[in-house]
Design a protein around this motif. Sequence first.
Motif, PDB file in Angstrom:
ATOM      1  N   GLY A 186      -5.234  26.112  22.936  1.00 52.75           N
ATOM      2  CA  GLY A 186      -5.177  26.919  24.144  1.00 52.75           C
ATOM      3  C   GLY A 186      -3.798  27.497  24.354  1.00 52.75           C
ATOM      4  N   LYS A 187      -3.614  28.769  24.005  1.00 54.73           N
ATOM      5  CA  LYS A 187      -2.280  29.361  24.107  1.00 54.73           C
ATOM      6  C   LYS A 187      -1.772  29.386  25.546  1.00 54.73           C
ATOM      7  N   LYS A 188      -2.669  29.608  26.489  1.00 57.33           N
ATOM      8  CA  LYS A 188      -2.232  29.654  27.884  1.00 57.33           C
ATOM      9  C   LYS A 188      -1.634  28.317  28.305  1.00 57.33           C
ATOM     10  N   GLN A 189      -2.293  27.225  27.903  1.00 58.20           N
ATOM     11  CA  GLN A 189      -1.764  25.916  28.251  1.00 58.20           C
ATOM     12  C   GLN A 189      -0.426  25.655  27.577  1.00 58.20           C
ATOM     13  N   ASP A 190      -0.298  26.080  26.321  1.00 54.93           N
ATOM     14  CA  ASP A 190       0.956  25.870  25.601  1.00 54.93           C
ATOM     15  C   ASP A 190       2.105  26.642  26.235  1.00 54.93           C
ATOM     16  N   PHE A 191       1.873  27.890  26.559  1.00 54.30           N
ATOM     17  CA  PHE A 191       2.923  28.697  27.190  1.00 54.30           C
ATOM     18  C   PHE A 191       3.239  28.184  28.588  1.00 54.30           C
ATOM     19  N   ALA A 192       2.222  27.694  29.288  1.00 55.44           N
ATOM     20  CA  ALA A 192       2.462  27.143  30.623  1.00 55.44           C
ATOM     21  C   ALA A 192       3.333  25.891  30.541  1.00 55.44           C
TER      22      ALA A 192
END
Length: 394
Positions: free
Chosen positions: A5-11
């Motif tokens: 999950g890229k969104k979770q990683d960037f968050a």
Amino acid sequence: MKLPGKKQDFAFLAFVALFSVYQQGRGKLFSPFWDYNVYAYALDQFRRGANPYIPHGFPFVYPPIFLNLFSRVPFHWLYLAFVAASLIYLAYSIRHADFVVAGALGFLTGGAGVGGILTGNFAIFAHLLIIALFYAASQDASPHASQRGGNAAAKYCALAFFIALFASIKIYFLTYAVVFFFIPKGMRYGFAVPVCVALATLAQLALEPRLWTGFETLLRWQMLAQNDSGLVLFGILEQHVRALSTLEDVLFYELVVLALFAYAVDPLRGRRLMAAENENVRGRLFYVLAFCLALNPRMKEYDIAPFFACCYVSLFESSNDAHRMDRVFFYAVPLAFIAAWIVVKFGHVYYALDVSWFIGVYFVFFVVSLRQRALRVSARAGARQVNSDAAATG
């Protein structure tokens, strides 16, 4: 490793970045670049004919070559150009890489990256430049980019120059020359760098004996009298365990690092190949770079940040969907440092951060060493299987 999950990683990366800034405190945030100010003050004293090695605030603990090289140029603009060039080249060299998030997370772990940048110490930017050059050279030297072999040679020459230059100022940069021994035809660079550093040191001893004596005296005073011996095992021993001599502390520290490296890489039997040239042992280049950084017994924030970044990138490149624990590792280590900071801030248990640096550095290096060993053993077993199959069919 594919990120689920890229969104979770960037968050999570954004959270760690913001917390790293917050944990520096107002004092550091509103009065940054104290190491840069030390450089500028010492150079001004040197131009005036005064002794730059008289303690003033933060002591100037760099050899006379620094003064002789940079006192005749506008240092402010030179330093700004060096920082900008290092960051721009780093961004350019990894622009197509898929490990940027992992490297950034490692760089920020424990607040080391932010703390290192706030000091304005040239070492953190020098580390980034050398790492970027090694990565770019490994891409040019890969079998899929044979037409760019000349570019790789040019980058290796540039690396030899910068490593020798930085090692003449901070001797532990000499450890980067170890990487050349894992490059085909890299022995000449590996031997040229220490020769150049030795000549620079001898020149300083012969031409600037008074300044060299002042430099050695002040450096020893800072390390021993001011307990400024770093954040890892050597620093902990120097601050809290007085039973061993400084030499014994260093030897003990180096034995721990060398044992982990030999266990992972087996340099006496392994092939001298960079990461891009050996697809069976992925992440090897960044592991060797992390090893070079770990050889410095006096690791500070500006050394630990690139060290963690190299470890994280090495683990990322050697991971796949089957390694679920890697994802836990990427999240757990930064959170452990955050927890240690909270304990110090609100529980006033000041040894918590010392312990976290000590455990964190060796734990991270140990985990990446385990992965490199597993890949090496697997690659060797695969090669034996291929050879036996070829012999059977032949």
